[in-house]
Structures are given as structure tokens and as C-alpha cells.
Design a protein around this motif. Structure first.
Motif, PDB file in Angstrom:
ATOM      1  N   ILE A 179       4.462  17.785  -2.780  1.00 37.84           N
ATOM      2  CA  ILE A 179       6.085  17.300  -2.720  1.00 37.84           C
ATOM      3  C   ILE A 179       6.932  18.169  -3.711  1.00 37.84           C
ATOM      4  CG2 ILE A 179       7.271  15.276  -3.446  1.00 37.84           C
ATOM      5  CD1 ILE A 179       4.684  13.562  -2.549  1.00 37.84           C
ATOM      6  N   PHE A 180       6.455  18.357  -5.020  1.00 38.33           N
ATOM      7  CA  PHE A 180       7.483  18.789  -5.913  1.00 38.33           C
ATOM      8  C   PHE A 180       6.635  20.286  -6.257  1.00 38.33           C
ATOM      9  CE2 PHE A 180       8.148  14.356  -6.956  1.00 38.33           C
ATOM     10  CZ  PHE A 180       9.420  14.318  -6.680  1.00 38.33           C
ATOM     11  N   HIS A 181       6.682  21.075  -5.239  1.00 39.33           N
ATOM     12  CA  HIS A 181       6.238  22.377  -5.297  1.00 39.33           C
ATOM     13  C   HIS A 181       6.977  23.345  -6.021  1.00 39.33           C
ATOM     14  CE1 HIS A 181       8.872  23.564  -2.134  1.00 39.33           C
ATOM     15  NE2 HIS A 181       8.338  22.402  -1.567  1.00 39.33           N
ATOM     16  N   ASP A 182       8.370  23.119  -6.135  1.00 41.66           N
ATOM     17  CA  ASP A 182       9.001  23.804  -6.923  1.00 41.66           C
ATOM     18  C   ASP A 182       9.650  23.014  -8.156  1.00 41.66           C
ATOM     19  OD1 ASP A 182       8.912  26.301  -5.761  1.00 41.66           O
ATOM     20  OD2 ASP A 182      10.500  25.422  -4.193  1.00 41.66           O
ATOM     21  N   GLY A 183       8.860  22.002  -8.527  1.00 40.58           N
ATOM     22  CA  GLY A 183       9.241  21.205  -9.628  1.00 40.58           C
ATOM     23  C   GLY A 183      10.304  20.545  -9.678  1.00 40.58           C
ATOM     24  N   TYR A 184      11.354  20.237 -10.546  1.00 41.21           N
ATOM     25  CA  TYR A 184      12.564  19.588 -10.668  1.00 41.21           C
ATOM     26  C   TYR A 184      13.453  19.950  -9.595  1.00 41.21           C
ATOM     27  CZ  TYR A 184      16.962  17.985 -12.347  1.00 41.21           C
ATOM     28  OH  TYR A 184      18.333  17.380 -12.677  1.00 41.21           O
ATOM     29  N   HIS A 185      13.224  21.597  -9.152  1.00 40.04           N
ATOM     30  CA  HIS A 185      14.361  22.156  -8.363  1.00 40.04           C
ATOM     31  C   HIS A 185      13.836  22.249  -6.912  1.00 40.04           C
ATOM     32  CE1 HIS A 185      16.452  23.433 -11.973  1.00 40.04           C
ATOM     33  NE2 HIS A 185      15.411  23.699 -12.521  1.00 40.04           N
ATOM     34  N   THR A 186      12.963  21.643  -6.543  1.00 42.75           N
ATOM     35  CA  THR A 186      12.282  21.353  -5.045  1.00 42.75           C
ATOM     36  C   THR A 186      13.761  21.127  -4.234  1.00 42.75           C
ATOM     37  OG1 THR A 186      10.096  20.798  -5.708  1.00 42.75           O
ATOM     38  CG2 THR A 186      10.843  20.475  -3.462  1.00 42.75           C
ATOM     39  N   GLU A 187      13.917  21.781  -3.286  1.00 41.40           N
ATOM     40  CA  GLU A 187      14.837  21.444  -2.337  1.00 41.40           C
ATOM     41  C   GLU A 187      14.628  20.257  -1.595  1.00 41.40           C
ATOM     42  OE1 GLU A 187      17.292  24.361   0.783  1.00 41.40           O
ATOM     43  OE2 GLU A 187      15.477  24.867   0.129  1.00 41.40           O
ATOM     44  N   ASN A 188      16.005  19.600  -1.285  1.00 42.07           N
ATOM     45  CA  ASN A 188      15.872  18.514  -0.458  1.00 42.07           C
ATOM     46  C   ASN A 188      15.026  17.214  -0.963  1.00 42.07           C
ATOM     47  OD1 ASN A 188      17.168  19.565   1.527  1.00 42.07           O
ATOM     48  ND2 ASN A 188      15.688  20.765   2.383  1.00 42.07           N
ATOM     49  N   THR A 189      15.071  17.241  -2.225  1.00 37.50           N
ATOM     50  CA  THR A 189      14.363  16.302  -3.241  1.00 37.50           C
ATOM     51  C   THR A 189      15.203  15.719  -4.055  1.00 37.50           C
ATOM     52  OG1 THR A 189      11.938  17.286  -2.706  1.00 37.50           O
ATOM     53  CG2 THR A 189      12.119  15.635  -4.133  1.00 37.50           C
ATOM     54  N   LEU A 190      15.482  14.491  -4.037  1.00 36.38           N
ATOM     55  CA  LEU A 190      16.557  13.953  -4.964  1.00 36.38           C
ATOM     56  C   LEU A 190      15.877  12.639  -5.939  1.00 36.38           C
ATOM     57  CD1 LEU A 190      19.277  13.228  -2.177  1.00 36.38           C
ATOM     58  CD2 LEU A 190      19.024  15.223  -3.498  1.00 36.38           C
ATOM     59  N   VAL A 191      16.023  12.817  -7.130  1.00 36.67           N
ATOM     60  CA  VAL A 191      15.234  12.033  -8.134  1.00 36.67           C
ATOM     61  C   VAL A 191      16.160  11.275  -8.897  1.00 36.67           C
ATOM     62  CG1 VAL A 191      13.287  11.867  -9.629  1.00 36.67           C
ATOM     63  CG2 VAL A 191      13.341  13.816  -8.018  1.00 36.67           C
ATOM     64  N   TYR A 192      16.114  10.077  -8.735  1.00 35.88           N
ATOM     65  CA  TYR A 192      16.879   8.856  -9.626  1.00 35.88           C
ATOM     66  C   TYR A 192      16.427   7.992 -10.713  1.00 35.88           C
ATOM     67  CZ  TYR A 192      20.192  10.423  -5.997  1.00 35.88           C
ATOM     68  OH  TYR A 192      21.103  11.084  -4.899  1.00 35.88           O
ATOM     69  N   ASN A 193      17.222   7.849 -11.659  1.00 42.30           N
ATOM     70  CA  ASN A 193      16.963   6.780 -12.550  1.00 42.30           C
ATOM     71  C   ASN A 193      17.794   5.695 -12.123  1.00 42.30           C
ATOM     72  OD1 ASN A 193      15.508   7.813 -14.717  1.00 42.30           O
ATOM     73  ND2 ASN A 193      16.782   9.072 -15.374  1.00 42.30           N
ATOM     74  N   LEU A 194      17.220   4.392 -12.057  1.00 37.26           N
ATOM     75  CA  LEU A 194      18.107   3.292 -11.756  1.00 37.26           C
ATOM     76  C   LEU A 194      18.323   2.779 -13.296  1.00 37.26           C
ATOM     77  CD1 LEU A 194      15.894   3.371  -9.353  1.00 37.26           C
ATOM     78  CD2 LEU A 194      15.867   1.005  -9.458  1.00 37.26           C
ATOM     79  N   VAL A 195      19.783   2.589 -13.376  1.00 42.01           N
ATOM     80  CA  VAL A 195      20.325   2.471 -14.633  1.00 42.01           C
ATOM     81  C   VAL A 195      21.360   1.086 -14.625  1.00 42.01           C
ATOM     82  CG1 VAL A 195      21.997   3.489 -16.353  1.00 42.01           C
ATOM     83  CG2 VAL A 195      20.395   4.991 -15.047  1.00 42.01           C
ATOM     84  N   HIS A 196      21.035   0.163 -15.483  1.00 43.15           N
ATOM     85  CA  HIS A 196      21.917  -1.101 -15.636  1.00 43.15           C
ATOM     86  C   HIS A 196      22.424  -1.029 -17.012  1.00 43.15           C
ATOM     87  CE1 HIS A 196      23.274  -5.115 -14.966  1.00 43.15           C
ATOM     88  NE2 HIS A 196      22.359  -5.380 -16.099  1.00 43.15           N
ATOM     89  N   GLU A 197      23.540  -1.089 -17.140  1.00 42.31           N
ATOM     90  CA  GLU A 197      24.124  -1.326 -18.523  1.00 42.31           C
ATOM     91  C   GLU A 197      23.330  -0.276 -19.429  1.00 42.31           C
ATOM     92  OE1 GLU A 197      23.694  -5.265 -19.426  1.00 42.31           O
ATOM     93  OE2 GLU A 197      25.259  -6.003 -18.177  1.00 42.31           O
ATOM     94  N   ALA A 198      23.419   1.249 -19.201  1.00 44.24           N
ATOM     95  CA  ALA A 198      23.089   2.241 -20.184  1.00 44.24           C
ATOM     96  C   ALA A 198      21.555   2.203 -20.213  1.00 44.24           C
ATOM     97  CB  ALA A 198      23.787   2.222 -21.257  1.00 44.24           C
ATOM     98  N   GLN A 199      20.852   1.209 -19.640  1.00 43.74           N
ATOM     99  CA  GLN A 199      19.365   1.191 -19.615  1.00 43.74           C
ATOM    100  C   GLN A 199      18.822   1.676 -18.338  1.00 43.74           C
ATOM    101  OE1 GLN A 199      17.734   0.110 -22.532  1.00 43.74           O
ATOM    102  NE2 GLN A 199      15.868   0.675 -21.584  1.00 43.74           N
ATOM    103  N   THR A 200      17.705   2.396 -18.547  1.00 43.09           N
ATOM    104  CA  THR A 200      16.768   2.780 -17.467  1.00 43.09           C
ATOM    105  C   THR A 200      16.051   1.786 -16.845  1.00 43.09           C
ATOM    106  OG1 THR A 200      17.146   5.276 -17.950  1.00 43.09           O
ATOM    107  CG2 THR A 200      15.172   4.532 -16.301  1.00 43.09           C
TER     108      THR A 200
END
Length: 157
Positions: free
Chosen positions: A50-71
Motif C-alpha cells: 500500500i504505502f510503497h513510497d511511504g508518506y509520499h505514496t501517490e493517490n493515498t490520502l491519510v487524515y487525522n480525525l480532529v475534534h476541538e484540537a484533539q486527534t
């Protein structure tokens, strides 16, 4: 609650915990019977497939769910052809049952549509009935049945 792109540092921390968590789910599902096999597969899937190029893997979006500055959780999306695939989705235990999962799914739908996707798919282990109920509540249905899990799909308008 909003989706906030993960930083590269957060991503590196996430990968290690995701591999541990996924290998435990693989054991729980009985897809693997040996801890070492499950961990080896989870490591391969996350780091090479999946993440064959690590953080920079194309077409892969990684998000934190953040509520009131808390992940409060994480979610990532792989965009392939015209289908988005939710690869991992986790609302941390202290924040479950507060609507964050529903909010994240709604926001992911918008992101997928904005990127020209016509459907969203995801895998859910058969033993994870809480997650399956959440996805069905949001209009997902069985796309494919497998031995230890289902692939669910939601067609986008």
C-alpha cells in the motif's frame, strides 16, 4: 470534527501502530494462526504493497480525525481508477459513539466525489459487527464475501 492531513512524522508513528493493530485483527479473524505470520503479512501490506513510497505514496490520502484540537482517530483513502478504498478507519475508544465515525465517512464521501470517484469500498472483518453496522447505516452493502471479511461498497451519486 474535521479531517486534517497527517504530517509525515505522524504518519511514521501511525504505521507502526497500524501494523500491530492489523496483525492482531488478522489473528482474531483466524486468517493467520501464528503471530509472526500475521505480523509479517501486515508489515508487507502496509510498507510494501500500500504505502510503497511511504508518506509520499501517490493517490493515498491519510487524515487525522480532529475534534476541538484533539486527534480522535485516523482514516486513509486509496484512490484507484474511479474507486476510493478506505484502508484503515479508527475512532479511538474514548471517542467512539459520539458521531465522529459518521462525520468522517460523510467527509470521505465528499473527498472521493471531488476526486472523481464513483464508489467507495472497504474491508471489514466479519467479527467486527460494530463497524459493519456503522457502514451499513451509511449505505454500504456487500460487494464481495471472503472467508474472514467482507468488502463493502457504497456507490456515489
Amino acid at each position: 470534527m474535521k479531517l486534517s492531513p497527517m504530517s509525515e512524522t505522524e504518519f511514521l508513528d501511525y504505521i507502526d501502530s497500524a501494523i500491530d493493530s492489523y496483525s492482531k485483527e488478522l489473528l482474531h479473524s483466524k486468517r493467520f494462526t501464528l503471530e509472526q505470520e500475521a505480523f509479517k503479512f501486515a508489515s508487507w501490506e502496509f510498507k510494501e504493497d500500500i504505502f510503497h513510497d511511504g508518506y509520499h505514496t501517490e493517490n493515498t490520502l491519510v487524515y487525522n480525525l480532529v475534534h476541538e484540537a484533539q486527534t480522535v482517530g485516523i482514516i486513509w483513502l486509496l484512490l484507484e481508477d474511479d474507486v476510493a478504498f478506505i484502508g484503515d478507519f479508527l475512532v479511538y475508544p474514548n471517542y467512539q459513539g459520539q458521531g465522529f465515525g459518521s462525520s468522517a465517512l460523510n467527509q470521505i464521501e465528499t473527498i472521493a466525489q471531488t476526486n472523481g470517484m464513483t464508489a467507495i469500498r472497504l474491508g471489514v472483518f466479519k467479527h467486527n459487527q460494530v463497524a459493519e453496522r456503522l457502514y451499513r447505516k451509511h449505505g454500504y452493502s456487500i460487494y464481495k464475501k471472503r472467508e474472514t471479511d467482507y468488502i463493502l461498497e457504497k456507490l456515489l451519486d
